[in-house]
Design a protein around this motif. Structure first.
Motif, PDB file in Angstrom:
ATOM      1  N   ALA A 301       0.894  -0.974   0.238  1.00  0.00           N
ATOM      2  CA  ALA A 301       0.099  -0.214   0.182  1.00  0.00           C
ATOM      3  C   ALA A 301       0.926   1.244   0.009  1.00  0.00           C
ATOM      4  O   ALA A 301       0.762   2.134  -0.624  1.00  0.00           O
ATOM      5  N   CYS A 302       1.870   1.299   0.842  1.00  0.00           N
ATOM      6  CA  CYS A 302       2.904   2.479   1.000  1.00  0.00           C
ATOM      7  C   CYS A 302       3.634   2.565  -0.507  1.00  0.00           C
ATOM      8  O   CYS A 302       3.870   3.703  -0.936  1.00  0.00           O
ATOM      9  N   LEU A 303       3.862   1.450  -1.365  1.00  0.00           N
ATOM     10  CA  LEU A 303       4.708   1.742  -2.572  1.00  0.00           C
ATOM     11  C   LEU A 303       3.627   2.240  -3.538  1.00  0.00           C
ATOM     12  O   LEU A 303       4.041   2.986  -4.265  1.00  0.00           O
ATOM     13  N   SER A 304       2.465   1.906  -3.425  1.00  0.00           N
ATOM     14  CA  SER A 304       1.516   2.323  -4.314  1.00  0.00           C
ATOM     15  C   SER A 304       1.272   3.921  -4.014  1.00  0.00           C
ATOM     16  O   SER A 304       1.079   4.676  -4.927  1.00  0.00           O
ATOM     17  N   LEU A 305       1.138   4.196  -2.821  1.00  0.00           N
ATOM     18  CA  LEU A 305       0.921   5.445  -2.373  1.00  0.00           C
ATOM     19  C   LEU A 305       2.069   6.384  -2.797  1.00  0.00           C
ATOM     20  O   LEU A 305       2.101   7.775  -3.048  1.00  0.00           O
ATOM     21  N   ALA A 306       3.411   5.929  -3.023  1.00  0.00           N
ATOM     22  CA  ALA A 306       4.582   6.661  -3.084  1.00  0.00           C
ATOM     23  C   ALA A 306       4.947   6.765  -4.566  1.00  0.00           C
ATOM     24  O   ALA A 306       5.625   7.523  -5.171  1.00  0.00           O
ATOM     25  N   ARG A 307       4.076   6.021  -5.452  1.00  0.00           N
ATOM     26  CA  ARG A 307       4.249   6.207  -6.821  1.00  0.00           C
ATOM     27  C   ARG A 307       3.821   7.264  -7.552  1.00  0.00           C
ATOM     28  O   ARG A 307       2.932   7.925  -6.907  1.00  0.00           O
ATOM     29  N   LYS A 308       4.456   8.012  -8.368  1.00  0.00           N
ATOM     30  CA  LYS A 308       4.287   9.209  -9.045  1.00  0.00           C
ATOM     31  C   LYS A 308       2.752   8.994  -9.859  1.00  0.00           C
ATOM     32  O   LYS A 308       2.597   7.971 -10.389  1.00  0.00           O
ATOM     33  N   GLY A 309       1.924   9.939  -9.684  1.00  0.00           N
ATOM     34  CA  GLY A 309       0.517  10.151 -10.156  1.00  0.00           C
ATOM     35  C   GLY A 309      -0.587   9.425  -9.400  1.00  0.00           C
ATOM     36  O   GLY A 309      -1.605   9.532  -9.709  1.00  0.00           O
ATOM     37  N   TYR A 451       9.845   1.874  -0.342  1.00  0.00           N
ATOM     38  CA  TYR A 451       8.994   2.847  -0.339  1.00  0.00           C
ATOM     39  C   TYR A 451       9.520   3.969   0.431  1.00  0.00           C
ATOM     40  O   TYR A 451       9.334   5.154   0.066  1.00  0.00           O
ATOM     41  N   LEU A 452      10.201   3.838   1.405  1.00  0.00           N
ATOM     42  CA  LEU A 452      10.770   4.824   2.248  1.00  0.00           C
ATOM     43  C   LEU A 452      11.780   5.725   1.567  1.00  0.00           C
ATOM     44  O   LEU A 452      11.870   7.003   1.565  1.00  0.00           O
ATOM     45  N   LEU A 453      12.659   4.992   0.914  1.00  0.00           N
ATOM     46  CA  LEU A 453      13.752   5.524   0.057  1.00  0.00           C
ATOM     47  C   LEU A 453      13.122   6.452  -1.180  1.00  0.00           C
ATOM     48  O   LEU A 453      13.425   7.461  -1.708  1.00  0.00           O
ATOM     49  N   THR A 454      11.782   5.889  -1.552  1.00  0.00           N
ATOM     50  CA  THR A 454      11.333   6.447  -2.712  1.00  0.00           C
ATOM     51  C   THR A 454      10.762   7.840  -2.246  1.00  0.00           C
ATOM     52  O   THR A 454      10.910   9.035  -2.670  1.00  0.00           O
TER      53      THR A 454
END
Length: 518
Positions: A301-309, A451-454
């Motif tokens: 979920a965090c990876l999805s939220l961190a993605r551009k757009g 996701y945190l580094l993103t």
């Protein structure tokens, strides 16, 4: 010591009543609001000082022994007692709660959230503190339930009256989830008390379930675990958390993540593990399975939220990260081993320090940019905090690497020990299953880092361009430095010197799992 612990629990309640009274003429300062906010800082400061003195006066050579105890008959007919005490398990949580509440009061003195009267805000903050401190100090099942429920109303109003967008919906979702879970938990607590003939948690832990049949233990643990899992929050009972965090004011998010989530995991350690071990062993594999699903789910979920757009909100992202981090805590508890439970308790404290800091930082970003939307913050050349507000950027990067479990910081030890506990679970638990859970949790650490580094790359990096659309951004202010420095320092201290915390918890955990025998 008895007086100190009683003061820590009752002091905030007295302070809450005093906050609602008119300020004496000599203490009003520039305005009544300033006077009551200063009152909140003073009361929480006194409670923190009392907690520190209690920790210094604690007999560190016998951390497994209940200390500073008070035991007074309250309802003789039901053998319900006002029983308070602290040991190596609860003492760190008492100090953490007192510290975070004081830092929130200090932060609010300079940055009061938008909403109605300051009097109500300070009174609710103090009632919330009293309830959380009581949860970690009481040793009677009925009192535990009352303290557990006491925090719901103040947190509901903090979200509903001082929160942001969709605050009413988030507040209702929070209280409905937690109240429904608590009703089921109460049935389990009453079942234990009525079948064993006592509600005393020390006596029940010493008996170690010998006075309860296996069917009673299984039923009680199922009921209690549902209530505790909602508060923890465990997947799939977590869905109230992201909405509550997104809508809550900064200090509400700090206390929700740093303190309230710990009440659920503390209940597993203090009640379920020692009082109903056979019931806990029955459900341990399922608890571990839900825990690792939560780790992966929260990270994805965090990876999805961190993605551009994807229009990800930073507060929402950190809320989902809490689902993952608390999954490690539940995995350690489910292993039913001293290593795993010690890791769970360590991860509890580390999460409180690190996530509390992250919510403070995101609140500061939202104040400066007017939004916590990740795409907005990373739009054009990005927030570029390294160039525009280097201290703020450095602190955000520090919080991120601490949260992902960088060795040398507090986040590392808890996750490592919980996975060690899963590597060799308690006798009677399936080792192949727990090895699988450990491997899945290990994958979760990689996703957490991703996701945190993103987030750090998108928010902190980028060219510095000062123009009309991107005005200058204030770096860390003095009051922010005062509120955040203790969290940074303790994160480093716990990471470099974990024996300070493990030396407290390990003897108490060993005694708890051995049925009260040191």
């Amino acid at each position: 010591m008895q007086f100190l612990l009683a003061l820590i629990v009752v002091g905030p309640l007295i302070g809450a009543v005093a906050a609602l009274l008119p300020a004496p003429p000599g203490l009003k300062g520039r305005s009544p609001d300033q006077a009551v906010l200063r009152h909140g800082v003073v009361v929480t400061g006194v409670v923190l000082l009392a907690a520190i003195v209690l920790a210094l006066g604690f007999d560190h050579s016998h951390p497994a022994k209940m200390q500073a105890t008070t035991d007074i008959s309250w309802i003789p007919a039901l053998d319900i007692r006002i029983h308070l005490g602290t040991d190596g398990i609860s003492l760190p949580l008492l100090v953490l709660t007192a510290l975070l509440t004081f830092l929130c009061a200090l932060y609010s003195y300079f940055k009061m959230p938008t909403g109605p009267s300051a009097k109500a805000f300070v009174a609710l903050l103090l009632v919330l503190e009293s309830g959380t401190l009581a949860t970690f100090a009481v040793l009677d099942l009925v009192l535990f339930f009352l303290a557990f429920e006491m925090v719901l109303i103040p947190m509901y109003f903090l979200i509903a009256r001082w929160g942001g967008a969709q605050k009413t919906r988030a507040a209702w979702k929070f209280i409905l989830y937690t109240l429904l879970g608590s009703v089921v938990m109460l049935l389990g607590l009453l079942l234990i008390g009525l079948k064993s003939g006592t509600f005393d948690m020390v006596a029940l832990a010493t008996d170690n379930g010998r006075g309860l049949t296996t069917s009673v233990q299984v039923t009680a643990v199922l009921a209690i675990a549902i209530g505790l899992a909602v508060k923890t929050p465990m997947w799939p009972l977590h869905s109230w958390l992201p909405d509550a965090h997104t809508a809550a004011p900064t200090v509400g998010s700090v206390l929700l993540a740093g303190v309230l989530l710990k009440m659920g995991t503390y209940g597993f350690v203090r009640i379920a593990l020692p009082i109903a071990p056979e019931g806990m062993q029955t459900f341990a594999p399922y608890l571990a399975a839900f825990a690792v699903v939560g780790i992966i789910y929260g990270s994805l979920a965090c990876l999805s939220l961190a993605r551009k757009g994807n229009k990800g909100d930073l507060k929402r992202l950190i809320a989902y990260s809490s689902v993952g981090h608390m999954g490690f805590v539940l995995l350690g508890i489910a292993s039913m081993t001293p290593t795993g439970v010690n890791g769970a308790l360590f991860a509890n404290i580390a999460h409180g320090l690190i996530t509390g800091l992250l919510f403070f930082l995101v609140g500061a970003l939202k104040d400066r940019y007017g939004t916590a939307d990740l795409d907005t913050l990373a739009g054009a050349t990005g927030a570029a905090l390294y160039g525009r507000a280097p201290r703020l950027g450095a602190l955000l990067a520090f919080g991120a690497v601490a949260s992902l479990g960088l060795p040398g910081l507090a986040g590392f030890w808890g996750e490592m020990l919980t996975m060690f506990g899963a590597f060799d679970p308690a006798p009677g638990l399936s080792r192949p299953a727990f090895l699988t859970f450990m491997a899945i949790a290990g994958l979760g650490t990689l996703l957490t880092a991703a996701y945190l580094l993103t987030v750090v790359r998108r928010v902190c990096m980028g060219e510095r361009r000062e123009n009309a659309e991107q005005p200058a951004v204030a770096d860390v202010q003095g009051y922010e430095f005062a509120a955040w420095t203790p969290l940074v320092a303790l994160t480093v201290l716990a990471g470099l010197w974990p024996a300070v915390l493990l030396g407290l918890t390990d003897p108490a955990v060993q005694k708890l799992l051995a049925g009260g025998k040191s």
